[in-house]
Design an enzyme around this catalytic site. Structure first.
Site, mmCIF file in Angstrom:
data_model
loop_
_atom_site.group_PDB
_atom_site.id
_atom_site.type_symbol
_atom_site.label_atom_id
_atom_site.label_comp_id
_atom_site.label_asym_id
_atom_site.label_seq_id
_atom_site.Cartn_x
_atom_site.Cartn_y
_atom_site.Cartn_z
ATOM 1 N N SER A 57 0.703 -1.218 0.129
ATOM 2 C CA SER A 57 0.163 0.042 -0.134
ATOM 3 C C SER A 57 0.938 1.113 0.119
ATOM 4 O O SER A 57 2.098 1.210 0.105
ATOM 5 C CB SER A 57 -0.847 -0.004 1.158
ATOM 6 O OG SER A 57 -0.063 0.299 2.322
ATOM 7 N N LYS A 58 0.095 2.368 -0.081
ATOM 8 C CA LYS A 58 1.049 3.783 -0.109
ATOM 9 C C LYS A 58 2.004 3.762 1.095
ATOM 10 O O LYS A 58 3.171 4.485 0.717
ATOM 11 C CB LYS A 58 -0.085 4.810 0.218
ATOM 12 C CG LYS A 58 -0.732 5.565 -0.910
ATOM 13 C CD LYS A 58 0.139 6.770 -1.482
ATOM 14 C CE LYS A 58 0.399 6.998 -2.890
ATOM 15 N NZ LYS A 58 1.271 6.858 -3.667
ATOM 16 N N ARG A 59 1.847 2.929 2.117
ATOM 17 C CA ARG A 59 2.777 3.262 3.277
ATOM 18 C C ARG A 59 4.058 2.599 2.635
ATOM 19 O O ARG A 59 5.188 3.054 3.398
ATOM 20 C CB ARG A 59 2.381 2.433 4.449
ATOM 21 C CG ARG A 59 1.098 2.813 5.302
ATOM 22 C CD ARG A 59 0.678 2.135 6.249
ATOM 23 N NE ARG A 59 0.299 0.681 5.987
ATOM 24 C CZ ARG A 59 0.941 -0.346 6.176
ATOM 25 N NH1 ARG A 59 1.929 -0.733 6.792
ATOM 26 N NH2 ARG A 59 0.414 -1.663 5.457
#
Ligand code: GLU
Length: 493
Positions: free
Chosen positions: A256-258
């Site tokens: 994910s973006k993380r």
């Protein structure tokens, strides 16, 4: 070779094309190509609140950048269009009406409150069947028609045959997957607002478009039994499913973006090569032979097979991607490197140089020393910077000057270097002669070779880290090399 293999990539334009979607697209494309089949791009834009035309354009651009040409779909057309779900509503309606007329679907008039109450009751009595309680399934068809005509809100539900039993999906990746009959309820295929649900629209499309293999993320595995119900109701052949595993970040959590950049666009803008990016993504869950890592797209398009897709989740490793990118850059021939990497990167860095400013041999020499030091395209401009500076503009790195030049004895080194280099005539100014001239200095000065070369390097390149000195100085040219020594002389002790 052509075959009846027809596959599709069906992104929802609710955002950009992400790594996971890109990999799904690559697998579909490669499977079609490897089997002489047809690769279809379909825009699943039935969620009007989250789908935008802009996202569709971003996805198409990303697909083009990835080099995943589609045989049917937006911009190219095809015999099974239209290729956007919002343009296919009439087809879904027609299919639903047919199922209704055949008694394979029925209208449900239950209000949301009624449904919630039924669900709560089923939970309370620990009913093994927790789905829709089939309240409207047996309403007399004439009575149902009368209520529909009277304008009562209704959804359409599929009628799962009483004797259907478990649904067994022979997934090309996961093998046999059994879905318990108890989990199959009469789910909604059309909402009361007249829009089809994903599970219905997708199957109508896949059936109409003659899709033979559905290759997609395994987040859709749980939708598959419902979709099988729709195929069966429509009387359409069920395609082969291949559900590909998730992509994880280094911490083992879903990517994910993380974890950093996730959209294809971001990688394009960061300077990754499309070929390297596609190669790397293809290996996230597929392998050619378990060991080969550099797999050009022609090989992928010839050798891809569902059998070699792994069941296990793959881990996205940005370092491996960088390695792959460097491999592809390193494999470029001189012209490809100069025109595709060096010149655009120099332009982006504000260096005013054109191909015509130098001959092919000069550019080839530049490519030969810059390419192996280029991991990302932008590195090329930094590595080549000293070549494109002049004695007047060369930037001196402070630490390099302190370590390599501003030391006792370095003035004498530069003086000796200047005389030695001056002795190389303009017509003989090439790497071999330059190196030979410098080679003699350490002994003559009775100094360590490293120190001598370090001083000349800092004088010529402004830094202690540079491509090989002889070649770099050949590219810089005799006059400017001598001028640089004169400038640097003021910094040396
Ligand atoms: N539009 C769906 C998605 O983006 C496609 C799913 C499918 O391939 O059936 O997840």
């Amino acid at each position: 070779m052509s075959s009846n293999v027809r596959v599709r990539f069906a992104p929802s334009p609710t955002g950009k094309l992400h790594i996971g979607g890109a990999r799904t697209a690559i697998y579909n494309w490669a499977f079609a190509r490897a089997n002489g089949g047809t690769f279809i791009l379909r825009i699943d834009d039935t969620d009007p609140t989250r789908s935008t035309e802009e996202n569709t354009q971003v996805i198409l651009r990303a697909m083009r950048w990835l080099g995943l040409d589609w045989d049917e779909g937006p911009e190219v057309g095809g015999d099974f269009g239209p290729y956007a779900q919002t343009e296919r509503l009439a087809l879904y309606r027609e299919a639903a009406e047919r199922l209704l007329a055949e008694g394979r679907a029925y209208p449900c008039f239950c209000t949301p409150e009624q449904l919630a109450a039924d669900r709560a009751e089923a939970q309370a009595r620990k009913d093994p069947f927790q789905g829709y309680q089939r309240r409207c399934r047996d309403i007399d068809p004439d009575e149902a028609r009368r209520r529909m005509d009277a304008g009562e809100p209704y959804t359409l539900r599929i009628k799962v045959p009483d004797d259907r039993g478990d649904v067994v999906v022979d997934d090309a990746v996961h093998g046999k997957v059994v879905f318990d009959a108890k989990e199959l309820d009469d789910f909604v295929i059309f909402r009361s607002d007249g829009t089809p649900t994903y599970n219905f629209a997708t199957v109508v499309d896949d059936a109409c478009m003659g899709i033979t293999h559905v290759i997609r993320g395994d987040d859709h595995l749980s939708n598959t039994p419902r979709q099988v119900m729709v195929y069966e109701a429509l009387g359409a052949p069920v395609p082969t499913f291949a559900h590909i595993s998730m992509i994880l970040g280094a911490d083992g959590k879903k990517l994910s973006k993380r974890h950093g950049a996730t959209s294809v666009e971001e990688y394009r803008d960061a300077g990754y090569l499309s070929d390297a990016f596609v190669n790397y993504l293809a290996l996230l869950g597929w392998s050619l032979d378990g060991e080969t890592t550099v797999i050009p797209r022609e090989v992928l398009a010839r050798e891809f097979s569902l059998e070699r897709i792994s069941k296990n989740p793959a881990t996205f490793d940005p370092k491996k991607l960088d390695w792959m990118n460097a491999e592809y850059i390193n494999a470029m021939d001189d012209d490809a490197f100069v025109d595709g990497i060096a010149l655009p990167q120099l332009a982006a860095a504000g260096v005013p140089v054109a191909r015509a400013d130098h001959d092919d041999a000069w550019w080839s020499l530049l490519a030969s020393i810059v390419r192996p030091r280029t991991k990302m395209p932008a590195d090329a401009a930094a590595v080549a910077a000293p070549v494109f500076a002049t004695a007047d503009t060369l930037a001196y790195d402070e630490k390099s000057v302190a370590k390599g030049l501003a030391k006792e004895g370095m003035g004498a080194v530069l003086d000796a270097a200047r005389s030695a280099l001056e002795a190389v005539p303009e017509g003989a100014w090439e790497a071999g002669a330059i190196d030979a001239a410098l080679e003699a200095l350490p002994e003559a000065l009775d100094m360590k070779k490293r120190l001598v070369f370090q001083a000349v390097r800092v004088a010529e390149c402004g830094t202690m880290v540079s491509p090989p000195l002889g070649e770099t100085m050949q590219l810089i040219g005799r006059a400017d090399c001598l001028a640089r020594i004169d400038c640097a002389r003021a910094l040396a002790l």
